[in-house]
Design a protein around this motif. Sequence first.
Motif, PDB file in Angstrom:
ATOM      1  N   LEU A   1       0.818  -1.199   0.000  1.00  0.00           N
ATOM      2  CA  LEU A   1       0.000   0.000   0.000  1.00  0.00           C
ATOM      3  C   LEU A   1       0.862   1.263   0.000  1.00  0.00           C
ATOM      4  O   LEU A   1       0.495   2.275  -0.615  1.00  0.00           O
ATOM      5  N   GLU A   2       2.001   1.210   0.665  1.00  0.00           N
ATOM      6  CA  GLU A   2       2.922   2.353   0.629  1.00  0.00           C
ATOM      7  C   GLU A   2       3.455   2.582  -0.786  1.00  0.00           C
ATOM      8  O   GLU A   2       3.763   3.711  -1.175  1.00  0.00           O
ATOM      9  N   ARG A   3       3.552   1.505  -1.561  1.00  0.00           N
ATOM     10  CA  ARG A   3       4.118   1.590  -2.904  1.00  0.00           C
ATOM     11  C   ARG A   3       3.051   1.741  -3.989  1.00  0.00           C
ATOM     12  O   ARG A   3       3.387   1.800  -5.176  1.00  0.00           O
ATOM     13  N   ALA A   4       1.778   1.801  -3.604  1.00  0.00           N
ATOM     14  CA  ALA A   4       0.707   1.950  -4.594  1.00  0.00           C
ATOM     15  C   ALA A   4       0.804   3.307  -5.284  1.00  0.00           C
ATOM     16  O   ALA A   4       1.326   4.276  -4.716  1.00  0.00           O
ATOM     17  N   PRO A   5       0.326   3.405  -6.522  1.00  0.00           N
ATOM     18  CA  PRO A   5       0.329   4.707  -7.199  1.00  0.00           C
ATOM     19  C   PRO A   5      -0.364   5.769  -6.359  1.00  0.00           C
ATOM     20  O   PRO A   5      -1.389   5.506  -5.717  1.00  0.00           O
ATOM     21  N   ALA A   6       0.196   6.972  -6.365  1.00  0.00           N
ATOM     22  CA  ALA A   6      -0.363   8.058  -5.563  1.00  0.00           C
ATOM     23  C   ALA A   6      -1.768   8.420  -6.016  1.00  0.00           C
ATOM     24  O   ALA A   6      -2.595   8.882  -5.219  1.00  0.00           O
ATOM     25  N   GLU A   7      -2.058   8.241  -7.285  1.00  0.00           N
ATOM     26  CA  GLU A   7      -3.382   8.490  -7.832  1.00  0.00           C
ATOM     27  C   GLU A   7      -3.534   7.650  -9.084  1.00  0.00           C
ATOM     28  O   GLU A   7      -2.560   7.068  -9.574  1.00  0.00           O
ATOM     29  N   ARG A   8      -4.725   7.576  -9.604  1.00  0.00           N
ATOM     30  CA  ARG A   8      -4.967   6.754 -10.788  1.00  0.00           C
ATOM     31  C   ARG A   8      -4.135   7.274 -11.961  1.00  0.00           C
ATOM     32  O   ARG A   8      -4.138   8.462 -12.271  1.00  0.00           O
ATOM     33  N   GLY A   9      -3.381   6.359 -12.599  1.00  0.00           N
ATOM     34  CA  GLY A   9      -2.559   6.716 -13.736  1.00  0.00           C
ATOM     35  C   GLY A   9      -1.166   7.185 -13.385  1.00  0.00           C
ATOM     36  O   GLY A   9      -0.326   7.363 -14.274  1.00  0.00           O
ATOM     37  N   SER A  10      -0.898   7.366 -12.099  1.00  0.00           N
ATOM     38  CA  SER A  10       0.418   7.845 -11.694  1.00  0.00           C
ATOM     39  C   SER A  10       1.446   6.722 -11.742  1.00  0.00           C
ATOM     40  O   SER A  10       1.140   5.566 -11.432  1.00  0.00           O
ATOM     41  N   LYS A  11       2.671   7.062 -12.105  1.00  0.00           N
ATOM     42  CA  LYS A  11       3.771   6.107 -12.079  1.00  0.00           C
ATOM     43  C   LYS A  11       4.605   6.232 -10.808  1.00  0.00           C
ATOM     44  O   LYS A  11       5.621   5.554 -10.655  1.00  0.00           O
ATOM     45  N   LEU A  12       4.167   7.106  -9.897  1.00  0.00           N
ATOM     46  CA  LEU A  12       4.891   7.324  -8.650  1.00  0.00           C
ATOM     47  C   LEU A  12       3.983   7.027  -7.462  1.00  0.00           C
ATOM     48  O   LEU A  12       2.761   7.210  -7.528  1.00  0.00           O
ATOM     49  N   ASP A  13       4.584   6.572  -6.355  1.00  0.00           N
ATOM     50  CA  ASP A  13       3.821   6.408  -5.125  1.00  0.00           C
ATOM     51  C   ASP A  13       3.799   7.735  -4.367  1.00  0.00           C
ATOM     52  O   ASP A  13       4.333   8.741  -4.834  1.00  0.00           O
ATOM     53  N   ARG A  14       3.178   7.739  -3.204  1.00  0.00           N
ATOM     54  CA  ARG A  14       3.016   9.007  -2.491  1.00  0.00           C
ATOM     55  C   ARG A  14       4.323   9.538  -1.919  1.00  0.00           C
ATOM     56  O   ARG A  14       4.377  10.676  -1.443  1.00  0.00           O
ATOM     57  N   HIS A  15       5.372   8.721  -1.975  1.00  0.00           N
ATOM     58  CA  HIS A  15       6.692   9.154  -1.527  1.00  0.00           C
ATOM     59  C   HIS A  15       7.571   9.604  -2.692  1.00  0.00           C
ATOM     60  O   HIS A  15       8.739   9.915  -2.490  1.00  0.00           O
ATOM     61  N   GLY A  16       7.013   9.596  -3.914  1.00  0.00           N
ATOM     62  CA  GLY A  16       7.774  10.020  -5.077  1.00  0.00           C
ATOM     63  C   GLY A  16       8.627   8.940  -5.696  1.00  0.00           C
ATOM     64  O   GLY A  16       9.424   9.210  -6.607  1.00  0.00           O
ATOM     65  N   ARG A  17       8.446   7.683  -5.247  1.00  0.00           N
ATOM     66  CA  ARG A  17       9.208   6.566  -5.802  1.00  0.00           C
ATOM     67  C   ARG A  17       8.430   5.921  -6.948  1.00  0.00           C
ATOM     68  O   ARG A  17       7.219   6.102  -7.051  1.00  0.00           O
ATOM     69  N   PRO A  18       9.111   5.150  -7.822  1.00  0.00           N
ATOM     70  CA  PRO A  18       8.362   4.395  -8.833  1.00  0.00           C
ATOM     71  C   PRO A  18       7.303   3.514  -8.160  1.00  0.00           C
ATOM     72  O   PRO A  18       7.612   2.775  -7.217  1.00  0.00           O
ATOM     73  N   ALA A  19       6.094   3.615  -8.611  1.00  0.00           N
ATOM     74  CA  ALA A  19       4.995   2.904  -7.962  1.00  0.00           C
ATOM     75  C   ALA A  19       5.046   1.415  -8.256  1.00  0.00           C
ATOM     76  O   ALA A  19       5.648   0.957  -9.231  1.00  0.00           O
ATOM     77  N   LEU A  20       4.382   0.656  -7.409  1.00  0.00           N
ATOM     78  CA  LEU A  20       4.310  -0.798  -7.541  1.00  0.00           C
ATOM     79  C   LEU A  20       3.778  -1.183  -8.913  1.00  0.00           C
ATOM     80  O   LEU A  20       2.738  -0.692  -9.353  1.00  0.00           O
ATOM     81  N   GLY A  21       4.510  -2.065  -9.593  1.00  0.00           N
ATOM     82  CA  GLY A  21       4.039  -2.608 -10.852  1.00  0.00           C
ATOM     83  C   GLY A  21       4.266  -1.745 -12.072  1.00  0.00           C
ATOM     84  O   GLY A  21       3.896  -2.154 -13.186  1.00  0.00           O
ATOM     85  N   THR A  22       4.866  -0.568 -11.917  1.00  0.00           N
ATOM     86  CA  THR A  22       5.041   0.305 -13.083  1.00  0.00           C
ATOM     87  C   THR A  22       6.047  -0.255 -14.083  1.00  0.00           C
ATOM     88  O   THR A  22       6.063   0.173 -15.245  1.00  0.00           O
ATOM     89  N   ASP A  23       6.884  -1.203 -13.646  1.00  0.00           N
ATOM     90  CA  ASP A  23       7.834  -1.825 -14.571  1.00  0.00           C
ATOM     91  C   ASP A  23       7.324  -3.154 -15.107  1.00  0.00           C
ATOM     92  O   ASP A  23       8.072  -3.913 -15.721  1.00  0.00           O
ATOM     93  N   CYS A  24       6.035  -3.437 -14.891  1.00  0.00           N
ATOM     94  CA  CYS A  24       5.443  -4.692 -15.350  1.00  0.00           C
ATOM     95  C   CYS A  24       4.597  -4.456 -16.607  1.00  0.00           C
ATOM     96  O   CYS A  24       4.084  -3.364 -16.835  1.00  0.00           O
ATOM     97  N   LYS A  25       4.459  -5.510 -17.401  1.00  0.00           N
ATOM     98  CA  LYS A  25       3.594  -5.442 -18.573  1.00  0.00           C
ATOM     99  C   LYS A  25       2.122  -5.565 -18.176  1.00  0.00           C
ATOM    100  O   LYS A  25       1.261  -4.925 -18.776  1.00  0.00           O
TER     101      LYS A  25
END
Length: 387
Positions: A84-108
């Motif tokens: 949950l900490e790594r989830a996208p900060a909002e819908r369509g975002s590639k970053l989490d709320r900490h500014g890191r790459p969000a969970l799954g953004t490097d997945c197909k």
Amino acid sequence: MPLPLPKVTMVDYGPDEAAMVRYRAEGHERAMALGNRGPIRFDDQGDLHPDIVEAYWRCGFYVFEGVLKQDELDDIEQDVADLLERAPAERGSKLDRHGRPALGTDCKARNVFLVKPLSDAYGGTDFANGRHPAKMAEPVPPPDAPAYVPQVVLGSLQFSDACLRLYGHPQLLQVAESINGPDFTPFNESVWVKYPGLGGSVSWHQDGWTHWDSPALDAGTHGFNFMAQLYGCTPANGLWVVPGSHATGRSDIKAMVADAGSDRLPDALPLVCGPGDVAMCNRQAIHGSFANTSADVRVSINFGFHRRASVLGVTSGGVHNEVAVYDDERIRRRSRLIAYAIDARQQRFPDEQPYSYQPLAAEAHQWRWSPSTKTEIKDYNLLDLGI
């Protein structure tokens, strides 16, 4: 590690609140009298106890009580908090709320689904072959609600070692063998989260779509899901099921909701679970969940299984993966997650007797879990066996 849950003003169902309170209370009472709950038990031959088998096929769901101990629940809680900490900060975002790459953004594959608070994202839409034909009631969110909240993480075994180890639970895999045969196959895996005061609903539906018109259709054709409960679930935040609906074929859910005059189907019952309980629900059963206006969070670790005969040679996809033919090689590649999970669990719980998965028993030595193995299972859910 506690879950990172936003604190919001609690709301209710407005004019429908009194009716919802009665509906939950009556459903709870009937659910506890149904006779489909208790600890996992096996007979002298190692098969699931006949009383449990009878109750499952009669009702379409069963609650196994006290399956997971506190140390395993602690492991799962820590991993879910990280997800949950790594989830996208909002819908369509590639970053989490900490500014890191969000969970799954490097997945197909698409992995994390966010929904508007207290909304029904799928009811009355064409999503998932239109299997959610009627919309649920949508309470008005509190004024301090975020725009979106996470609801489900797919392909969860690649993100959570604790979920992977749970997938290799020897008693649960023995249950799967008893229901679907020793050559059972995977389906898919996910983590569902119902945020307190914010969690969206999932409208009434039946999961299967491939075999409804098959002359070989029976009550178990489309498999089942396990739902392990981290904190337990209540009538307010848990899944509701219409008992026996798994055995009557495809239902006209839209007509059922119209006849009921609301989304409160009169025959539905809630899954009521404590922490560490694991519910087993037939995928053909009519089921759904209401918006979570309660102060209690629900976290369900889901993983499902099929009969091999239900997937072998089938051309399917479109909901969980791209359309493909499920041949022997695809089934074998997808099933390796079971073998990895068994080994990962044995490393964490060495005193348990591990389950032996027969389709891969001769090559079990090949499937050893280590941190480096994570790269091998990235995007494994593109091979999900959805039917």
